[in-house]
Design an enzyme around this catalytic site. Structure first.
Site, short mmCIF file in Angstrom:
data_model
loop_
_atom_site.label_atom_id
_atom_site.label_comp_id
_atom_site.label_asym_id
_atom_site.label_seq_id
_atom_site.Cartn_x
_atom_site.Cartn_y
_atom_site.Cartn_z
N GLY A 175 39.28 40.86 45.68
CA GLY A 175 39.95 39.57 45.82
C GLY A 175 40.71 39.21 44.56
N GLU A 176 41.74 38.42 44.72
CA GLU A 176 42.55 37.99 43.57
C GLU A 176 41.69 37.22 42.58
OE1 GLU A 176 46.98 36.02 42.82
OE2 GLU A 176 45.89 35.62 44.69
N PHE A 177 41.94 37.46 41.29
CA PHE A 177 41.19 36.84 40.19
C PHE A 177 39.70 37.16 40.27
CE2 PHE A 177 44.79 33.90 41.16
CZ PHE A 177 45.58 34.25 40.07
N ARG A 178 39.38 38.33 40.84
CA ARG A 178 38.01 38.82 40.97
C ARG A 178 37.14 37.93 41.85
NH1 ARG A 178 37.73 43.18 38.41
NH2 ARG A 178 35.48 43.38 38.72
N LEU A 179 37.77 37.19 42.75
CA LEU A 179 37.04 36.41 43.74
C LEU A 179 36.91 37.27 45.00
CD1 LEU A 179 38.67 32.89 43.21
CD2 LEU A 179 36.54 33.80 42.26
#
Length: 201
Positions: A175-179
């Site tokens: 996920g984007e930004f490690r989310l």
């Protein structure tokens, strides 16, 4: 039940695993079924190596190896294992944990007989995980066995398949930004239904 859509949709984790693997086969340059298999020895020391998951069945994952190798001995002793398959091209991974057991010999025979002859001879020649004096020693043994075994080498008794029957499977997507998105499927035993939880990244 936790709502899952898109790449996570479906009520069967094995069908979902097969779907992800089929997608990876179109984008991974080499061995999309490569998995890092983790075991533990008698002293509790962990061990990990890459194997090829050659079958995603309706209730388990199958791979093949030398039963007398380090991994084989650790699998027999512990009776359980874990693995992760990570696909860089898809930015996804599957993690699995559960009991492990040998598959039926007839299934191992069928897979072994479908391998190239050279690979079948290699299974006879390799005393996997034990010290080897030189590569020349191995090549000489392969040449000797090629003459001895002929064009249809049978499966050696020390070689065959294992099935991991998961009690836990996790599907992970970047996920984007490690989310990241993570869904963990768990069950008490192979006959129980699954509980699905979304996990914090």
């Amino acid at each position: 039940m936790t709502e899952r859509t898109g790449i996570f949709a479906g009520d069967d984790p094995f069908a979902l695993s097969r779907r992800w693997l089929e997608e990876a086969e179109k984008s991974e340059p080499n061995d999309p079924d490569a998995a890092a298999l983790a075991t533990v020895d008698r002293n509790g020391m962990p061990n990990v190596r890459v194997v090829l998951m050659r079958g995603v069945e309706d209730n388990g994952f199958v791979f093949y190896t030398n039963y007398t190798s380090a991994k084989g001995q650790e699998l027999e002793q512990a009776g359980s294992a874990a693995f992760v398959i990570h696909w860089k091209s898809l930015r996804r991974q599957i993690r699995v944990r559960g009991p492990v057991a040998r598959i039926d010999p007839s299934q191992s025979d069928a897979y072994f007989n479908a391998r190239p002859v050279q690979s079948r001879v290699g299974a006879w020649a390799s005393r996997q995980s034990t010290p080897l004096q030189s590569r020349e020693t191995l090549i000489a043994e392969v040449e000797r066995l090629t003459e001895t075994l002929g064009d249809a080498p049978p499966r050696p008794e020390h070689w065959g398949g294992y099935r991991i029957t998961p009690l836990e499977i996790e599907f992970w997507a970047d996920g984007e930004f490690r989310l990241h998105d993570r869904f963990r499927w768990t069950r008490a035993d192979r006959m129980s239904g699954w509980t699905i939880d979304r996990l914090f990244p």
